[in-house]
Motif scaffolding. Structure first.
Motif, PDB file in Angstrom:
ATOM      1  N   ARG A 160       0.841  -1.188   0.000  1.00 52.62           N
ATOM      2  CA  ARG A 160       0.000   0.000   0.000  1.00 52.62           C
ATOM      3  C   ARG A 160       0.879   1.242   0.000  1.00 52.62           C
ATOM      4  NH1 ARG A 160      -5.034  -1.050   4.052  1.00 52.62           N
ATOM      5  NH2 ARG A 160      -5.502   1.003   3.203  1.00 52.62           N
ATOM      6  N   ARG A 161       0.328   2.299  -0.618  1.00 52.87           N
ATOM      7  CA  ARG A 161       1.036   3.574  -0.643  1.00 52.87           C
ATOM      8  C   ARG A 161      -0.005   4.689  -0.671  1.00 52.87           C
ATOM      9  NH1 ARG A 161       3.972   4.168  -5.918  1.00 52.87           N
ATOM     10  NH2 ARG A 161       5.466   2.659  -5.050  1.00 52.87           N
ATOM     11  N   ASN A 162       0.051   5.540   0.317  1.00 50.90           N
ATOM     12  CA  ASN A 162      -0.878   6.679   0.399  1.00 50.90           C
ATOM     13  C   ASN A 162      -2.342   6.234   0.328  1.00 50.90           C
ATOM     14  OD1 ASN A 162       1.349   8.414   0.467  1.00 50.90           O
ATOM     15  ND2 ASN A 162       1.419   8.541  -1.778  1.00 50.90           N
TER      16      ASN A 162
ATOM     17  N   ARG B 100      -3.571   3.709  -1.132  1.00 51.58           N
ATOM     18  CA  ARG B 100      -3.928   2.991  -2.354  1.00 51.58           C
ATOM     19  C   ARG B 100      -3.192   1.654  -2.387  1.00 51.58           C
ATOM     20  NH1 ARG B 100      -2.847   7.067  -7.134  1.00 51.58           N
ATOM     21  NH2 ARG B 100      -0.935   7.435  -5.945  1.00 51.58           N
ATOM     22  N   PHE B 101      -3.617   0.787  -3.304  1.00 49.89           N
ATOM     23  CA  PHE B 101      -3.119  -0.587  -3.347  1.00 49.89           C
ATOM     24  C   PHE B 101      -2.280  -0.795  -4.612  1.00 49.89           C
ATOM     25  CE2 PHE B 101      -6.973  -0.377  -0.933  1.00 49.89           C
ATOM     26  CZ  PHE B 101      -6.743  -1.184   0.173  1.00 49.89           C
ATOM     27  N   PHE B 102      -1.120  -1.449  -4.444  1.00 49.32           N
ATOM     28  CA  PHE B 102      -0.192  -1.615  -5.556  1.00 49.32           C
ATOM     29  C   PHE B 102       0.330  -3.054  -5.642  1.00 49.32           C
ATOM     30  CE2 PHE B 102      -0.131   2.893  -4.772  1.00 49.32           C
ATOM     31  CZ  PHE B 102       0.026   3.467  -6.023  1.00 49.32           C
ATOM     32  N   ILE B 103       0.745  -3.412  -6.872  1.00 49.35           N
ATOM     33  CA  ILE B 103       1.404  -4.697  -7.127  1.00 49.35           C
ATOM     34  C   ILE B 103       2.702  -4.410  -7.863  1.00 49.35           C
ATOM     35  CG2 ILE B 103       1.225  -6.955  -8.241  1.00 49.35           C
ATOM     36  CD1 ILE B 103      -1.834  -6.571  -8.211  1.00 49.35           C
ATOM     37  N   ARG B 104       3.798  -4.922  -7.340  1.00 51.87           N
ATOM     38  CA  ARG B 104       5.094  -4.813  -8.034  1.00 51.87           C
ATOM     39  C   ARG B 104       5.383  -6.159  -8.687  1.00 51.87           C
ATOM     40  NH1 ARG B 104       8.463  -2.942  -4.093  1.00 51.87           N
ATOM     41  NH2 ARG B 104       7.908  -0.818  -4.745  1.00 51.87           N
ATOM     42  N   THR B 105       5.445  -6.150 -10.025  1.00 60.30           N
ATOM     43  CA  THR B 105       5.615  -7.412 -10.747  1.00 60.30           C
ATOM     44  C   THR B 105       6.115  -7.146 -12.158  1.00 60.30           C
ATOM     45  OG1 THR B 105       4.502  -9.510 -11.239  1.00 60.30           O
ATOM     46  CG2 THR B 105       3.266  -7.492 -11.694  1.00 60.30           C
ATOM     47  N   GLU B 106       6.258  -8.209 -12.936  1.00 62.51           N
ATOM     48  CA  GLU B 106       6.717  -8.117 -14.316  1.00 62.51           C
ATOM     49  C   GLU B 106       5.621  -7.535 -15.194  1.00 62.51           C
ATOM     50  OE1 GLU B 106       8.934 -11.395 -16.961  1.00 62.51           O
ATOM     51  OE2 GLU B 106       6.810 -11.833 -16.662  1.00 62.51           O
ATOM     52  N   GLY B 107       5.939  -6.480 -15.920  1.00 59.39           N
ATOM     53  CA  GLY B 107       4.975  -5.825 -16.786  1.00 59.39           C
ATOM     54  C   GLY B 107       4.985  -6.370 -18.189  1.00 59.39           C
ATOM     55  N   PRO B 108       4.262  -5.747 -19.113  1.00 62.87           N
ATOM     56  CA  PRO B 108       4.168  -6.241 -20.493  1.00 62.87           C
ATOM     57  C   PRO B 108       5.490  -6.191 -21.238  1.00 62.87           C
ATOM     58  CG  PRO B 108       3.105  -4.092 -20.271  1.00 62.87           C
ATOM     59  CD  PRO B 108       3.418  -4.560 -18.894  1.00 62.87           C
ATOM     60  N   ASP B 109       6.422  -5.357 -20.768  1.00 67.93           N
ATOM     61  CA  ASP B 109       7.737  -5.276 -21.410  1.00 67.93           C
ATOM     62  C   ASP B 109       8.763  -6.186 -20.750  1.00 67.93           C
ATOM     63  OD1 ASP B 109       7.979  -3.979 -19.005  1.00 67.93           O
ATOM     64  OD2 ASP B 109       8.689  -2.073 -19.846  1.00 67.93           O
ATOM     65  N   GLY B 110       8.333  -6.963 -19.762  1.00 69.64           N
ATOM     66  CA  GLY B 110       9.246  -7.878 -19.084  1.00 69.64           C
ATOM     67  C   GLY B 110       9.998  -7.256 -17.932  1.00 69.64           C
ATOM     68  N   LYS B 111       9.801  -5.970 -17.688  1.00 65.45           N
ATOM     69  CA  LYS B 111      10.515  -5.269 -16.619  1.00 65.45           C
ATOM     70  C   LYS B 111       9.635  -5.155 -15.371  1.00 65.45           C
ATOM     71  CE  LYS B 111      13.180  -2.501 -19.932  1.00 65.45           C
ATOM     72  NZ  LYS B 111      13.487  -1.120 -20.405  1.00 65.45           N
ATOM     73  N   GLN B 112      10.284  -5.090 -14.235  1.00 62.87           N
ATOM     74  CA  GLN B 112       9.560  -4.912 -12.981  1.00 62.87           C
ATOM     75  C   GLN B 112       8.999  -3.490 -12.898  1.00 62.87           C
ATOM     76  OE1 GLN B 112       9.110  -7.241 -10.235  1.00 62.87           O
ATOM     77  NE2 GLN B 112       9.606  -8.627 -11.935  1.00 62.87           N
ATOM     78  N   ALA B 113       7.782  -3.380 -12.421  1.00 60.29           N
ATOM     79  CA  ALA B 113       7.154  -2.062 -12.290  1.00 60.29           C
ATOM     80  C   ALA B 113       6.067  -2.140 -11.225  1.00 60.29           C
ATOM     81  CB  ALA B 113       6.572  -1.607 -13.624  1.00 60.29           C
ATOM     82  N   ASP B 114       5.624  -0.969 -10.769  1.00 63.63           N
ATOM     83  CA  ASP B 114       4.543  -0.882  -9.789  1.00 63.63           C
ATOM     84  C   ASP B 114       3.237  -0.579 -10.522  1.00 63.63           C
ATOM     85  OD1 ASP B 114       6.482  -1.266  -7.917  1.00 63.63           O
ATOM     86  OD2 ASP B 114       6.479   0.801  -7.175  1.00 63.63           O
ATOM     87  N   PHE B 115       2.208  -1.375 -10.244  1.00 66.44           N
ATOM     88  CA  PHE B 115       0.909  -1.205 -10.890  1.00 66.44           C
ATOM     89  C   PHE B 115      -0.154  -0.981  -9.821  1.00 66.44           C
ATOM     90  CE2 PHE B 115       3.505  -3.829 -13.653  1.00 66.44           C
ATOM     91  CZ  PHE B 115       3.320  -3.244 -14.901  1.00 66.44           C
ATOM     92  N   GLU B 116      -0.929   0.083 -10.001  1.00 64.95           N
ATOM     93  CA  GLU B 116      -1.971   0.371  -9.017  1.00 64.95           C
ATOM     94  C   GLU B 116      -3.206  -0.478  -9.278  1.00 64.95           C
ATOM     95  OE1 GLU B 116      -4.676   4.017  -7.156  1.00 64.95           O
ATOM     96  OE2 GLU B 116      -3.239   4.432  -8.773  1.00 64.95           O
ATOM     97  N   VAL B 117      -3.762  -1.039  -8.216  1.00 63.10           N
ATOM     98  CA  VAL B 117      -5.018  -1.778  -8.290  1.00 63.10           C
ATOM     99  C   VAL B 117      -6.163  -0.769  -8.343  1.00 63.10           C
ATOM    100  CG1 VAL B 117      -6.579  -3.320  -7.056  1.00 63.10           C
ATOM    101  CG2 VAL B 117      -4.114  -3.792  -7.087  1.00 63.10           C
ATOM    102  N   LYS B 118      -6.945  -0.831  -9.402  1.00 59.78           N
ATOM    103  CA  LYS B 118      -8.057   0.097  -9.569  1.00 59.78           C
ATOM    104  C   LYS B 118      -9.377  -0.464  -9.040  1.00 59.78           C
ATOM    105  CE  LYS B 118      -5.818   3.356 -11.859  1.00 59.78           C
ATOM    106  NZ  LYS B 118      -5.716   4.747 -11.369  1.00 59.78           N
ATOM    107  N   TYR B 119      -9.563  -1.777  -9.216  1.00 59.50           N
ATOM    108  CA  TYR B 119     -10.845  -2.381  -8.850  1.00 59.50           C
ATOM    109  C   TYR B 119     -10.626  -3.762  -8.235  1.00 59.50           C
ATOM    110  CZ  TYR B 119     -12.717   1.059 -12.164  1.00 59.50           C
ATOM    111  OH  TYR B 119     -13.029   2.219 -12.821  1.00 59.50           O
ATOM    112  N   THR B 120     -11.556  -4.157  -7.386  1.00 56.97           N
ATOM    113  CA  THR B 120     -11.642  -5.554  -6.971  1.00 56.97           C
ATOM    114  C   THR B 120     -12.554  -6.271  -7.954  1.00 56.97           C
ATOM    115  OG1 THR B 120     -13.571  -5.184  -5.547  1.00 56.97           O
ATOM    116  CG2 THR B 120     -11.377  -4.947  -4.547  1.00 56.97           C
TER     117      THR B 120
END
Length: 745
Positions: free
Chosen positions: A83-85, A87-107
């Protein structure tokens, strides 16, 4: 009587929840809170349901998972949840193969699992493939085997997990995909974030207008224009394995005018019709005696809560009691069933629970058990033959099917083994046994059989032998059941082009959209449309339905690829090439789109461009056997035999059970004077008991003769004789080889 009570002002045109940027007003719809103002009791019941929690903005109330800097890592898949501020985040491999932080928008969903939707740009919402098990309170991966590569279909950023493409229809109210093919972007929207009143009842604007008028002057109010009738069709819109035929679900319309359901394919259903893949409830329920008797979803399930009406066997004994309800008296569901004399299990035990025997569970998404709705009778004898599930062994896991069968013999005698079943015919058809046609034909002509079984039977018949079953397709095309006619239309694809129009031409003007679209897809792929003659006008009209289907699935690579084939069949080559290329853009790892484009160039006479297309596809997807095989054939056409041999043997290495790959690779090896290597490919065929066909065995025999290896060749000839008994030429071949081996020649 309920009356319109609370004023809503302009609520139905103003954004009801500004925080959700996907909410947009639609003509004919109102703010869901407007419904609640009059129908408080129904709204309160619905609020408790899982339907009401199908999708929500991610916040402290809706997120059920642990986002307290938790790391998950398994099978090459890894992610950190934090979590950050607020909000909810996932740090994982993105579409380009690189690690990145992605915000969860919806359940997404509520239990027994909850997924999380991430915006990866261009309007794409992706369902992350590591989900939360709400019972075990732990993260788990939804995938199987090794992790998918970025850019592929089953990577969490790929088409399979795309909410806009796969999930949008059933988890929100008034969903609009709004895909833009020119930019490959989405502008998706909906009326309400989750499932709401108008998901099932349709837009409520006219109903609200009536309520206002009635509240203002009850005596002068016009008749209520009403809402869409809610029936089983409403449920099936989501609880079915189906393809949408139009953009945007319209409650109250016939199911088969909006969707094309999957029939009983062997990759979706077991041979006896039980659920195999994730097919939901429609296909199994359509097979049941319950559906034939007129039972509907609402006989067992509460419409608003989404729960069963009562727990335990009382749900079944509503009808299956000693005195039959008047409604079902003609179907005679009466009897003493909730007794040890029937269940042969102690009263109140798990084995005495009707649903455990007649609605066995199968688990999907690893943690979600769902019950089969075909209401089967346990058949351990069929399980022993065909691997179908049965409740006896599912419960008594340490026992065998033979053990269960013996117990049933003791309880009922052996007559239960003779109960009619579709399993024998469909199992033999799945094994490509042409003898299954006669049994399938009996299903087709038996109108007591459910339509989904009969429609599936004609498809299997034509797949086994199109030429011998063309007359059956014509008969099925005239059936009163739309599922049978749809099956006939789909089955006509297995007929030669000159037989299709006669068999299903009349279906171009069918009253049911699913049938018209299926007929147009098949006839549109016919090489020459000159055969349509007077029916050309009907075909052109059906093409309008087909166009709506293609537009509704504009972001589905498989749809664009098959549409390209249809366009090519009509001689619309520029449009066909565009459709094939669009399919590749939508899903670069879909081998069928690459193959269709390459074969399009081959059919157009451009063998070099065909080979280049295959080569590019292989470079991006080197582990796809079908691409390596197609590339090998394209190299043969260019007479580049050494390279062709390399590709064809690679295809066989990737898919060793494919007899066509094995046969073609052997022929290619022989053509470059590697006959010993070619013949060696057939060793595992007999030693390992692999699937064989006449072409493979014939090739092996030819190569064996060429090498003078008569003993080995005899084995292949004997296998061919078993495959094609009573063939005098094969019998003579076996005799000659036996004589040669006996005399050491």
């Amino acid at each position: 009587m309920l009356a319109y009570a609370a004023p809503v002002g302009g609520a139905e045109t103003a954004p009801p929840y500004a925080a959700d940027q996907l909410i947009a007003p639609q003509k004919g719809f109102v703010d869901e809170k407007t419904c609640t103002s009059c129908h408080a009791e129904q709204a309160a019941a619905f609020a408790k349901s899982h339907h009401a929690k199908a999708m929500a903005l991610a916040d402290d109330k809706s997120v059920r998972a642990d986002f307290n800097s938790v790391r998950f890592e398994r099978d090459g898949v890894a992610a950190e949840f934090f979590r950050r501020n607020g909000r909810f985040f996932i740090r994982t491999e993105g579409p380009d193969g690189k690690q990145a932080d992605f915000e969860v928008k919806y359940t997404f969903a509520y239990e027994p699992l909850q997924q999380y939707l991430v915006d990866i740009g261009h309007g794409r919402l992706q369902a992350f493939d590591i989900a939360w098990d709400t019972q075990k309170q732990e993260w788990f991966w939804l995938g199987e085997g090794s992790a998918a590569k970025p850019g592929s279909t089953f990577h969490w950023t790929g088409p399979f997990y795309r909410w806009n493409r796969t999930c949008i229809d059933c988890h929100s109210t008034g969903p609009q995909t709004n895909f833009e093919p020119q930019t490959n972007k989405y502008q998706s929207s909906y009326v309400a974030t989750s499932i709401g009143c108008q998901s099932c009842h349709g837009g409520g604007a006219k109903h609200v207008e009536w309520a206002r008028a009635k509240a203002a002057n009850a005596s002068a109010a016009a008749a209520d224009p009403g809402l869409a009738e809610v029936d089983a069709n409403t449920c099936f819109a989501c609880h079915a394995r189906r393809t949408r035929l139009v953009d945007g679900y319209r409650p109250g319309s016939a199911f088969l005018d909006q969707f094309s359901p999957a029939l009983l394919r062997s990759d979706l259903y077991f041979p006896d019709g039980q659920i195999l893949d994730e097919v939901f409830e429609y296909g199994s329920f359509q097979q049941s005696k319950m559906a034939k008797a007129g039972v509907t979803c609402f006989d067992c399930h509460r419409a608003h809560e989404g729960t069963v009406k009562t727990e335990g066997n009382a749900l079944c004994t509503q009808c299956h009691a000693e005195t039959a309800p008047e409604r079902f008296a003609g179907n005679n569901p009466s009897g003493a069933f909730d007794t040890p004399a029937h269940t042969h299990h102690p009263q109140g035990s798990s084995g005495a629970f009707c649903a455990n025997c007649h609605m066995p569970e199968r688990t999907y998404m690893k943690v979600d058990p769902r019950r089969d709705h075909s209401f089967v009778v346990p058949r351990p004898d069929l399980s022993a033959l065909y691997g179908t599930p049965n409740a006896c062994i599912s419960c008594h896991a340490s026992q065998t099917n033979a053990w269960a069968s013996e117990h049933l013999d003791g309880w009922y005698g052996k007559a239960w083994r003779e109960r009619p079943s579709i399993a024998h015919a469909f199992a033999r058809a799945a094994q490509n046994d042409i003898a299954a046609i006669e049994s399938l034909r009996r299903f087709l002509t038996d109108r007591e059989q459910p339509g989904i079984i009969r429609g599936s039977a004609i498809g299997e018949m034509t797949r086994l032998d199109g030429a011998a079953t063309a007359a059956d397709v014509r008969v099925a095309a005239g059936d009163p059941d739309p599922l049978v006619r749809m099956g006939a239309a789909e089955a006509a694809a297995n007929l030669s082009a000159d037989l299709r129009l006669d068999a299903i031409g009349g279906l171009l003007t069918d009253e049911t959209r699913a049938v018209r679209v299926a007929a147009a897809r098949v006839l549109g792929a016919t090489p020459s449309l000159d055969v349509l003659g007077a029916q050309r006008r009907a075909f052109d009209a059906a093409l309008g339905d087909l166009g709506a289907y293609v537009e509704a699935n504009a972001d589905v690579a498989e749809t664009q690829s098959s549409y390209g084939s249809l366009l090519f069949g009509q001689g619309r080559t520029d449009e066909a090439e565009k459709a094939f290329r669009q399919a590749i853009v939508l899903d670069p790892t879909l081998s069928g789109a690459h193959i269709n484009l390459a074969e399009f160039y081959r059919a157009s006479g451009d063998n070099e461009r065909s080979e280049q297309t295959y080569a590019e596809a292989v470079a991006a997807n080197p582990e796809r056997a079908d691409l390596r095989y197609g590339h090998g054939l394209s190299l043969v056409r260019l007479k580049a035999m050494p390279d062709a041999v390399e590709e064809l043997t690679a295809a066989l290495r990737l898919d060793p059970a494919n007899t066509r790959y094995r046969t073609t690779a052997a022929i290619a090896l022989d053509s470059v004077s590697r006959t010993d290597d070619a013949f060696a490919l057939f060793g595992p065929t007999t030693a390992g008991g692999a699937t064989v066909d006449a072409t493979l065995l014939g090739t092996a025999i030819q190569l064996g003769f060429k090498l003078g290896r008569y003993a080995d060749t005899l084995r292949f000839a004997e296998a061919l004789a078993r495959l094609q008994p009573n063939d005098p030429q094969i019998e003579e071949l076996v005799r000659q080889l036996q004589d040669a081996v006996q005399h050491g020649r």
